[in-house]
Design a protein around this motif. Structure first.
Motif, PDB file in Angstrom:
ATOM      1  N   ALA A  95       0.876  -1.172   0.000  1.00 28.17           N
ATOM      2  CA  ALA A  95       0.000   0.000   0.000  1.00 28.17           C
ATOM      3  C   ALA A  95       0.910   1.217   0.000  1.00 28.17           C
ATOM      4  O   ALA A  95       1.758   1.373   0.881  1.00 28.17           O
ATOM      5  CB  ALA A  95      -0.898   0.006   1.228  1.00 28.17           C
ATOM      6  N   VAL A  96       0.768   2.061  -1.026  1.00 24.34           N
ATOM      7  CA  VAL A  96       1.657   3.202  -1.212  1.00 24.34           C
ATOM      8  C   VAL A  96       0.814   4.474  -1.169  1.00 24.34           C
ATOM      9  O   VAL A  96      -0.120   4.630  -1.956  1.00 24.34           O
ATOM     10  CB  VAL A  96       2.422   3.096  -2.547  1.00 24.34           C
ATOM     11  N   THR A  97       1.139   5.366  -0.244  1.00 24.44           N
ATOM     12  CA  THR A  97       0.346   6.576  -0.033  1.00 24.44           C
ATOM     13  C   THR A  97       1.210   7.817  -0.203  1.00 24.44           C
ATOM     14  O   THR A  97       2.296   7.918   0.385  1.00 24.44           O
ATOM     15  CB  THR A  97      -0.268   6.582   1.384  1.00 24.44           C
ATOM     16  N   LEU A  98       0.727   8.742  -1.011  1.00 27.80           N
ATOM     17  CA  LEU A  98       1.403  10.022  -1.207  1.00 27.80           C
ATOM     18  C   LEU A  98       1.121  10.911   0.000  1.00 27.80           C
ATOM     19  O   LEU A  98      -0.033  11.129   0.366  1.00 27.80           O
ATOM     20  CB  LEU A  98       0.913  10.667  -2.499  1.00 27.80           C
ATOM     21  N   HIS A 105       6.280   9.188  -0.689  1.00 25.39           N
ATOM     22  CA  HIS A 105       5.289   8.119  -0.679  1.00 25.39           C
ATOM     23  C   HIS A 105       5.667   7.121   0.415  1.00 25.39           C
ATOM     24  O   HIS A 105       6.781   6.597   0.411  1.00 25.39           O
ATOM     25  CB  HIS A 105       5.267   7.368  -2.010  1.00 25.39           C
ATOM     26  N   ASP A 106       4.747   6.845   1.332  1.00 23.54           N
ATOM     27  CA  ASP A 106       4.962   5.811   2.344  1.00 23.54           C
ATOM     28  C   ASP A 106       4.611   4.453   1.748  1.00 23.54           C
ATOM     29  O   ASP A 106       3.568   4.312   1.094  1.00 23.54           O
ATOM     30  CB  ASP A 106       4.090   6.065   3.573  1.00 23.54           C
ATOM     31  N   ILE A 107       5.473   3.474   1.986  1.00 16.86           N
ATOM     32  CA  ILE A 107       5.248   2.116   1.486  1.00 16.86           C
ATOM     33  C   ILE A 107       5.002   1.195   2.677  1.00 16.86           C
ATOM     34  O   ILE A 107       5.862   1.068   3.561  1.00 16.86           O
ATOM     35  CB  ILE A 107       6.461   1.597   0.679  1.00 16.86           C
ATOM     36  N   HIS A 108       3.830   0.570   2.709  1.00 20.46           N
ATOM     37  CA  HIS A 108       3.512  -0.418   3.742  1.00 20.46           C
ATOM     38  C   HIS A 108       3.346  -1.766   3.058  1.00 20.46           C
ATOM     39  O   HIS A 108       2.556  -1.893   2.119  1.00 20.46           O
ATOM     40  CB  HIS A 108       2.241  -0.028   4.491  1.00 20.46           C
ATOM     41  N   ALA A 109       4.093  -2.747   3.532  1.00 20.96           N
ATOM     42  CA  ALA A 109       4.131  -4.051   2.871  1.00 20.96           C
ATOM     43  C   ALA A 109       3.518  -5.132   3.749  1.00 20.96           C
ATOM     44  O   ALA A 109       3.770  -5.185   4.957  1.00 20.96           O
ATOM     45  CB  ALA A 109       5.567  -4.416   2.519  1.00 20.96           C
TER      46      ALA A 109
END
Length: 197
Positions: free
Chosen positions: A7-10, A106-110
């Protein structure tokens, strides 16, 4: 093949701009960059980096374009996979920074690795929220001004922004069909290379 759902959020924009993708665990970071560009609707017109934790912590390792290795902390993005980068990042997590002038973070949650579906090609764009800001709009503050002006026909800069952008802009309505198709094109091209090499 193992896949990872990300999930990638700007950061720092409203309405929310985010993408959820399923990508191979062993995708090199330079290909992940291409995937994120396609998924968000960026034009790959600027430099990028993947970094551990927050950007601009110069003592932390970061992965950059191979032609732009400038310090001991800079590692080539084409030589490291997503699963390797996640392992190095640990609890600090990964951030994807695009355009060192506008500073789109961009935050990356894996999620944990899972088995790939043999009937699908990867990467896959599975969820889309929000329209990506235009290139060179001036980062989050410039984008806020742009959205405000585009939404108000009486705003003194409405006509200028509309002409610059080339038409109307709805921040809540991304072109889902085009974004999904662009990611699918990458998946198809890379799958073909895997089977022919």
């Amino acid at each position: 093949m193992q896949i990872i759902k990300i999930a990638v959020t700007l950061r720092d924009v409203a309405p929310k701009v985010a993408r959820t993708l399923e990508v191979p665990a062993d995708i090199p970071l330079d290909r992940l960059h291409q995937t994120l560009q396609a998924a968000f609707g960026w034009q790959s017109a600027h430099l990028y980096q993947f970094c551990i934790g927050e950007p601009y912590q110069w003592e932390a390792e970061r992965w950059v374009m191979p032609d732009y290795l400038e310090s001991a902390q800079d590692l080539p993005a084409d030589k490291t996979t997503l699963i390797q980068a996640l392992g190095k990042a640990g609890d600090a997590g990964l951030t994807y920074l695009y355009d060192f002038g506008d500073d789109w973070n961009h935050d990356i949650h894996a999620a944990p690795q899972a088995a790939a579906d043999p009937d699908k090609t990867y990467p896959r764009l599975t969820e889309i929220a929000g329209h990506c800001p235009p290139e060179d709009v001036g980062g989050p503050p410039g984008y806020e001004m742009f959205v405000e002006a585009m939404a108000d026909t009486k705003h003194p800069e409405h006509k200028e922004f509309k002409a610059w952008h080339g038409g109307p802009f709805n921040p809540a309505k991304p072109d889902e069909k085009t974004l999904t198709a662009n990611v699918a094109k990458l998946a198809k091209r890379w799958a073909k290379k895997r089977t022919t090499s």
